[in-house]
Scaffold this active site. Structure first.
Site, short mmCIF file in Angstrom:
data_model
loop_
_atom_site.label_atom_id
_atom_site.label_comp_id
_atom_site.label_asym_id
_atom_site.label_seq_id
_atom_site.Cartn_x
_atom_site.Cartn_y
_atom_site.Cartn_z
CB ALA A 107 -0.97 -0.04 1.17
NE ARG B 194 -2.93 -4.26 -6.80
CZ ARG B 194 -2.28 -4.99 -5.88
NH1 ARG B 194 -1.05 -4.65 -5.53
NH2 ARG B 194 -2.84 -6.06 -5.34
CD GLN C 112 1.92 -10.85 -2.31
OE1 GLN C 112 1.65 -12.02 -2.05
NE2 GLN C 112 1.08 -10.06 -2.94
CG ASP D 276 -3.47 -3.38 1.23
OD1 ASP D 276 -3.20 -4.38 1.94
OD2 ASP D 276 -2.77 -3.01 0.27
CG ASN E 27 -2.94 -6.82 5.23
OD1 ASN E 27 -2.36 -5.98 4.55
ND2 ASN E 27 -2.30 -7.84 5.77
CE LYS E 28 -1.96 -9.58 -0.91
NZ LYS E 28 -2.68 -9.28 -2.19
O1 MRU Z 1 -1.30 -7.25 -3.34
P1 MRU Z 1 -0.21 -6.57 -2.57
O2 MRU Z 1 1.07 -7.33 -2.57
O3 MRU Z 1 -0.02 -5.12 -2.98
O4 MRU Z 1 -0.76 -6.54 -1.08
C1 MRU Z 1 0.03 -5.97 -0.07
C2 MRU Z 1 -0.49 -6.18 1.28
O5 MRU Z 1 -1.57 -6.68 1.49
C3 MRU Z 1 0.33 -5.62 2.40
O6 MRU Z 1 0.18 -6.41 3.55
C4 MRU Z 1 -0.14 -4.20 2.71
O7 MRU Z 1 -0.10 -3.41 1.55
C5 MRU Z 1 0.63 -3.56 3.78
S1 MRU Z 1 2.20 -3.11 3.17
C6 MRU Z 1 3.09 -2.25 4.22
#
Ligand code: MRU
Length: 344
Positions: free
Chosen positions: A53, A91, A197, A238, A248-249
């Protein structure tokens, strides 16, 4: 962040161009990509060359600065408006993106009709946004490390590290700081299907800094909770709503429920740009649904029955009541009071 002994940010602006560490290559290769127009930045955000994010917030801010720098003078305003819309739409879930893009957009518009001056202001505003974001993340580490007891075993999900931010990370900023303080921590890293990730990026960052860790499959966390081998969970976010619900993810919600059942504290770490003051509750957060191929294919190989449908929501919502606290640059707050406190 330290990569092979050198200090880097994940995104930065240099000689009129945006530079981004290519997160799709790590840990196997280290490549820095360069962008000279905003359309390329839109693509880099969509294909996750840059992800996380706060990192896409900064990339979006610099993308708009590129649009302002090179927009034709006669259609400066409309060019900037299209760039803003395209960048924000690249996004949908992380609110940092629209906050970064709009910050530069609004700062720049104030200086029209002096277009040459407006172009310079756009670059200054994007740098200012990135610097603030970096400072927020550093402060999150300083504040959050106080929550970590010596010898803690920490679970994290996805990558909330320096690569996912301008620098330092959010959850990983806390982890880095606790490690620097000699707290003898150990980190369980969820692999984070389908884009891995955790297995690729978080594990790489921890290894670069010599932080003891192990990658586990996304479904293994329950096993370690049951064995009482997880003392605390920290993830990023996010988007954070006014009532303290967070996105979040995908898989974060499961970990939060699991932590609740096992009476393990579950913390979110986030900079100010992740708070959405126009979002009342988690149900209002737009959830990105990505291609089914991300689930079915790894590299060039099918890892699933090719003709079956796969469903790929990229984020989920964790309700506020499962969250022990939100670690922000202004302090650690209960989820329901965090939005108010960071605004003050
Ligand atoms: O799809 P992504 O890889 O952009 O998702 C990222 C996440 O969900 C992270 O946990 C979130 O952005 C926090 S990053 C400091």
């Amino acid at each position: 962040m330290q990569i092979n002994g050198q200090n880097y940010r994940s995104v930065w602006f240099e000689d009129g161009r945006l530079k981004i560490i290519d997160q799709n290559k790590i840990p196997f290769e280290f490549e820095i990509r360069e962008y000279g127009n905003y359309m390329e930045v839109v693509q880099a955000i969509k294909d996750m060359t840059v992800r996380g994010a706060p990192a896409i917030g900064a990339a979006g801010a610099f993308g708009l600065a590129l649009a302002a720098l090179y927009a034709p003078e006669e259609k400066f305003r409309s060019y900037l408006r299209s760039a803003r819309d395209e960048l924000i739409l690249s996004r949908p879930t992380a609110v940092d993106l629209s906050i970064g893009v709009n910050y530069v957009y609004e700062s720049t518009l104030k200086f029209i009709p002096d277009i040459e001056h407006a172009r310079q202001v756009a670059v200054l505003a994007a740098n200012e946004f990135a610097n603030k974001s970096e400072a927020d993340c550093l402060q999150i580490g300083n504040i959050g490390a106080e929550l970590i007891e010596p010898g803690s075993r920490i679970l994290t999900h996805c990558n909330a590290g320096a690569l996912a931010t301008v620098d330092h990370g959010t959850a990983l900023s806390v982890i880095r700081q606790a490690h620097k303080q000699g707290k003898n921590i150990f980190v369980y890293v969820d692999e984070t299907r389908p884009r891995f990730q955790g297995a690729l990026l978080t594990a790489f960052e921890l290894e670069q800094e010599g932080i003891p860790h192990a990658i586990i499959t996304d479904s293994a966390a329950g096993f370690y909770f049951q064995k009482k081998e997880i003392d605390i969970v920290i993830t990023g976010a996010d988007r954070i709503c006014l009532n303290g619900d967070i996105a979040n993810k995908i898989g974060t919600y499961e970990k939060a429920v699991m932590a609740w059942v096992h009476k393990v504290p579950f913390y979110i770490a986030a900079p100010r740009s992740t708070f959405d003051f126009s979002c009342a509750k988690g149900e209002d957060i737009p959830i990105e649904v990505r291609s089914e191929d991300e689930i079915k294919i790894i590299g060039d190989t099918y890892v699933a029955n090719p003709s079956s449908t796969a469903l790929n929501p990229a984020f989920d919502i964790t309700p506020a009541h499962y969250i022990s606290g939100i670690i922000t640059p202004k302090g650690v707050f209960t989820a329901s009071e965090a939005a108010l406190k960071v605004q003050l």
